[in-house]
Scaffold this motif. Sequence first.
Motif, short mmCIF file in Angstrom:
data_model
loop_
_atom_site.label_atom_id
_atom_site.label_comp_id
_atom_site.label_asym_id
_atom_site.label_seq_id
_atom_site.Cartn_x
_atom_site.Cartn_y
_atom_site.Cartn_z
N GLY A 355 0.81 -1.24 -0.05
CA GLY A 355 0.07 -0.18 0.05
C GLY A 355 0.72 1.35 -0.05
O GLY A 355 0.54 2.15 0.51
N GLY A 356 2.06 1.25 -0.54
CA GLY A 356 3.11 2.39 -0.81
C GLY A 356 3.86 2.67 0.42
O GLY A 356 4.62 3.36 0.54
N GLN A 357 3.89 1.59 1.38
CA GLN A 357 4.47 1.55 2.62
C GLN A 357 5.60 0.63 2.62
O GLN A 357 5.50 -0.57 2.27
CB GLN A 357 3.72 1.37 3.94
CG GLN A 357 2.69 2.42 4.13
CD GLN A 357 1.90 2.04 5.27
OE1 GLN A 357 1.40 2.82 6.09
NE2 GLN A 357 1.05 0.69 5.17
N LYS A 358 6.99 1.04 2.81
CA LYS A 358 8.10 0.12 2.70
C LYS A 358 8.06 -0.98 3.99
O LYS A 358 7.57 -0.53 4.96
CB LYS A 358 9.31 0.67 2.49
CG LYS A 358 9.50 1.46 1.52
CD LYS A 358 10.84 2.33 1.43
CE LYS A 358 10.94 2.97 0.11
NZ LYS A 358 12.52 3.68 0.11
N PHE A 359 8.37 -2.19 3.70
CA PHE A 359 8.68 -2.94 4.70
C PHE A 359 9.60 -3.92 4.59
O PHE A 359 10.26 -4.23 3.46
CB PHE A 359 7.08 -3.83 4.92
CG PHE A 359 7.09 -4.93 3.96
CD1 PHE A 359 7.49 -6.18 4.21
CD2 PHE A 359 6.55 -4.64 2.66
CE1 PHE A 359 7.29 -7.08 3.13
CE2 PHE A 359 6.39 -5.36 1.53
CZ PHE A 359 6.75 -6.90 1.93
N ASP A 360 10.07 -4.55 5.61
CA ASP A 360 10.99 -5.69 5.68
C ASP A 360 10.39 -6.48 6.74
O ASP A 360 10.25 -6.01 7.96
CB ASP A 360 12.39 -5.37 5.76
CG ASP A 360 12.84 -4.78 7.12
OD1 ASP A 360 13.18 -5.67 7.92
OD2 ASP A 360 12.82 -3.64 7.22
N VAL A 361 10.37 -7.90 6.57
CA VAL A 361 10.35 -8.77 7.59
C VAL A 361 11.14 -9.91 7.60
O VAL A 361 11.60 -10.42 6.74
CB VAL A 361 8.54 -9.47 7.40
CG1 VAL A 361 8.76 -10.07 6.05
CG2 VAL A 361 8.41 -10.29 8.47
N ARG A 362 11.51 -10.59 8.93
CA ARG A 362 12.56 -11.57 8.98
C ARG A 362 12.11 -12.65 9.80
O ARG A 362 11.55 -12.23 11.04
CB ARG A 362 13.99 -10.99 9.41
CG ARG A 362 14.29 -10.02 8.74
CD ARG A 362 15.87 -9.51 9.31
NE ARG A 362 15.74 -9.16 10.71
CZ ARG A 362 15.81 -8.04 11.19
NH1 ARG A 362 15.16 -7.01 10.58
NH2 ARG A 362 15.58 -7.79 12.52
N TYR A 363 12.16 -13.67 9.71
CA TYR A 363 12.00 -15.14 10.62
C TYR A 363 13.22 -15.71 10.95
O TYR A 363 14.10 -15.80 10.10
CB TYR A 363 10.88 -15.90 9.90
CG TYR A 363 10.77 -17.12 10.69
CD1 TYR A 363 10.19 -17.30 11.94
CD2 TYR A 363 11.66 -18.32 10.25
CE1 TYR A 363 9.94 -18.56 12.71
CE2 TYR A 363 11.55 -19.49 11.00
CZ TYR A 363 10.72 -19.46 12.18
OH TYR A 363 10.78 -20.80 12.68
N SER A 364 13.56 -15.96 12.15
CA SER A 364 14.68 -16.75 12.36
C SER A 364 14.15 -18.20 13.41
O SER A 364 13.60 -17.79 14.28
CB SER A 364 15.76 -16.04 13.02
OG SER A 364 16.88 -16.81 13.59
N ALA A 365 14.60 -19.18 13.26
CA ALA A 365 14.20 -20.41 14.06
C ALA A 365 15.07 -20.14 15.06
O ALA A 365 14.79 -21.04 16.08
CB ALA A 365 14.68 -21.58 13.11
N TYR A 366 16.15 -19.66 15.35
CA TYR A 366 17.15 -19.65 16.48
C TYR A 366 17.58 -18.41 16.86
O TYR A 366 18.03 -18.14 18.12
CB TYR A 366 18.25 -20.79 16.37
CG TYR A 366 17.97 -22.14 15.87
CD1 TYR A 366 17.41 -22.99 16.68
CD2 TYR A 366 17.97 -22.52 14.53
CE1 TYR A 366 17.03 -24.33 16.22
CE2 TYR A 366 17.59 -23.74 14.04
CZ TYR A 366 16.98 -24.68 14.76
OH TYR A 366 16.64 -25.73 14.48
N GLN A 367 18.00 -17.64 16.26
CA GLN A 367 18.38 -16.18 16.37
C GLN A 367 17.66 -14.94 15.97
O GLN A 367 18.23 -14.24 15.01
CB GLN A 367 20.08 -16.21 16.28
CG GLN A 367 20.85 -17.07 16.76
CD GLN A 367 20.87 -16.75 18.22
OE1 GLN A 367 20.89 -15.67 18.81
NE2 GLN A 367 21.08 -17.72 19.27
N SER A 368 16.47 -14.85 16.32
CA SER A 368 15.67 -13.69 15.94
C SER A 368 16.14 -12.59 16.80
O SER A 368 15.87 -12.33 17.80
CB SER A 368 14.32 -13.81 16.34
OG SER A 368 13.50 -13.01 15.63
N ASN A 369 16.93 -11.47 16.20
CA ASN A 369 17.60 -10.51 16.64
C ASN A 369 16.77 -9.05 16.59
O ASN A 369 16.48 -8.66 15.57
CB ASN A 369 19.05 -10.40 16.12
CG ASN A 369 20.02 -11.35 16.82
OD1 ASN A 369 19.54 -12.34 17.63
ND2 ASN A 369 20.99 -11.58 16.05
#
Length: 870
Positions: A355-369
């Motif tokens: 919708g015109g909004q920048k995003f980034d998403v991350r998934y980590s199984a062990y080290q979600s920082n």
Amino acid sequence: MKKSLILLTAALTFGSMASAQTTAPASAPQVPALTDVPAGHWAKDAIDRLVSRGIILGYPDGTYRGTQNLTRYEAAVIIARLLDQMRQGTVTNIDAETVTSLQNAIQELAADLAALGVRVTDLEENAVSRDDFARLEQRVEGLAGQNGDAEALANIQAQIDELTARADEFDALRADVDDNASSIAALNDLTVLLNQDILDLQDRVSAVEAAQADFVTRTDFDNLSTRVTGIDTRVTALERLPRFTVVGSLTPTFGRIGLVSGTTNFDVDRLTANTPLSSSAGGFADGDVTTPDTTTNFTGTGLGFGIRASNLTTANGAFIVNNAELNFGTTNAANILGGPVGVVLNDASANGTFGGQKFDVRYSAYQSNFKFQNYLFNNSNATGNRRGFVANIATTLPGNPSVTIVAGNTNATQMTGQANTVAANYYGVRAAYNPTGVGSFGVSFAQVEGFRSALGTDFNVKFGPLALVGEGVVSVPSLAANNIALGNFRDPRTQADGAGYVEGRVDLGGIRFGANARAINPEFEVTTTNPATHNAGMQTADSMPYQPNQIGFGAALGTDVGPVALGAYADSRTDWLGNGRVTGFGVKAGAKLGALELVGFYNSLTVNGVAADGTTNFSSSNQNINRNGAGMGIANVPLSMTSSFGAQISHSGTAENALVRNLNFTIGDAYFYVGNTNRFYVFGDYSANVGGFTINPLFRYNLVTDRDTAANNFNTLKYGVKIASPVLTSVPFEPSIYINVVNRITNNGTATGVQASGTSTELLGQVGISLNNVLATGVSAKVGYSYYQGFGVAQDQVTRGTSNAAFDASVDHIYGARVAGLDSGRMDGVFGQVAYQGLSANYGVFRYTNLLTNQQSVAQGFKVGYSFRF
């Protein structure tokens, strides 16, 4: 001829206009006004340009006389003015069209001159001089007197008259030719100037004619252009299509270090550290000199693969993923007792717009920082396991706040407040915005189920020279009595744990001020000891600028103005309950030259109103519990938060204004006046390249004398050097060598002497060679030998040390603590590695000898690894 001269002049004049317009004369000439050129006349613009250029000035009466013929005299003047401007560089940039016009004008002038020349030649061939006429008249008169033939005389006289007329015409023509001599000379000069341009154009035409065979027709070109446009459109469309790639790596390792004789496990890193076969370079052990390594297994498949995608979008274009990736690994690939081999998702990520909004998403199984604040949800390190998501969104809401959302599950003790055998869900959201452009403001909420919930704020703003930084956190235990959803609410001032600080800094261009105030609850300590009553920030990383359990304030001053070095600080605090007032202040003053500083300093420290030295090692304060020091990194007073005075000279070789690059040293003398203890210290190091060899010497001398208790005296001498050669490419196998040596001697219980019963020593020696292209291109071989000895050190400091400070000139010890003890031993080992195209094989034999019992333990290690990426 008049027409030709005018065309020639105009062509050259107009051809130079573009250049002339770019360079204005120093003073514009007075342009005459021609009274007989009416406005709107078809030639007015051309005449005005010639007049403005000084080519034509008109007649003295201010007229142009456009219908009057141009004399050759006038043409010569015009051409002469034009040639003067060409010689002065005023006339430049004559294009092909102008050259063609000039050629036509010159040809027309040449034709006129040729016709004139024919006439002159004819007259010259048939002309007679006036002397000839006189002689002829005498002869005629003589003949007439002798013969009296009147008719013949009349005929001769007629011929004489005709010749006389022709002679007169010749004289007039000769004068005309003389008059045109300047015009002819000017045309010759002009022809020479234009000849090179004509030749250049002829060369270009010849080149074009020669290349005509390779030219394509306009139709072919148009067809090709259409095809290229079509291909470009198709390529653009293909670039916008989703793209998928598969990547992966195979990095299996297998090996072990274990005892083959003896029973004492010991550290191996102290032998391989600081060498090309350290743990970080693919060698043995774990890189930690404080833990034994002789029970270590190296087994792992290291098999992983990933899927990359880009240019993913929904049909309406509202959701666009620029880049996405999924990374997988394997489990139990080498452990048959661990169950079946499995494929697991290690991590995933995506970024784009929604919708015109920048995003980034991350998934980590062990080290979600992630990190919210310094005192809240700072989980940016590898401590503990966190399985979850982190999403960042740059919203288009008013103020354009950026939002961070985290969620997951963890068994990190510092987050759950329980042992790592227990896991809990965690959630958090943070919004940061910059509404006025002066800096950022943030609001955070974090929760770990069954442990705590917290609300935090932070800011980082700047107003001119004033910078303000601060944050605050309120953390509430997850108790039924605090559960608002259950209708329970208790005063957070008494039931919550808080932490907050604010800092203000002013930089006035060399003069800096700072002040701070802080209040940090002791329950914000990050620890695995009694975790339920600490870890109020629910974080595994400690970046807190002010340590927990204090309420205090401070101020600092520093200057970098010219050669003056000034600094001052003041700091006061109590614990969270208001007990144990600790107050310190200090000043320094002196001179500086670049990165060289010479200062005298004075510090005062009181604890509950009583003066205290504030140190046990006399190198640093045990009361300075602020991460940036009591001086906020501004004052930089030596030995702050102690009771001391003295002088110090220092130089930083890494500073931009270093007098000697890579030379670091500190020399000082400090007296701790509460305990009557004096410390003299000298330490430094240097890095130089001599003939391609890298040489890093270091030196340290530390002398502490206690006037009241001689047993507290000690002196430490530490010195060493690291030498590394370049790769000797002109020698077979392209070898390079290294030599590292460092020695530390500490005499405890004596000032400047040697105390046999209190002497503690450490010695480290390392040597090795690396070979390249051994037997085959790309094959490398490395072999090293190391020796370490500790004598009279504290218990277990030989087999496991305090820290790796082998080549740190600011610290007394090498691996073991400075204080004397009853532990003495030595350790040595030979180790090597052969590597080729990602495949490496390590082998080593290591030995520990207890010098008190002569008992030995021998360990053997091997490690095979392979690294392949696709």
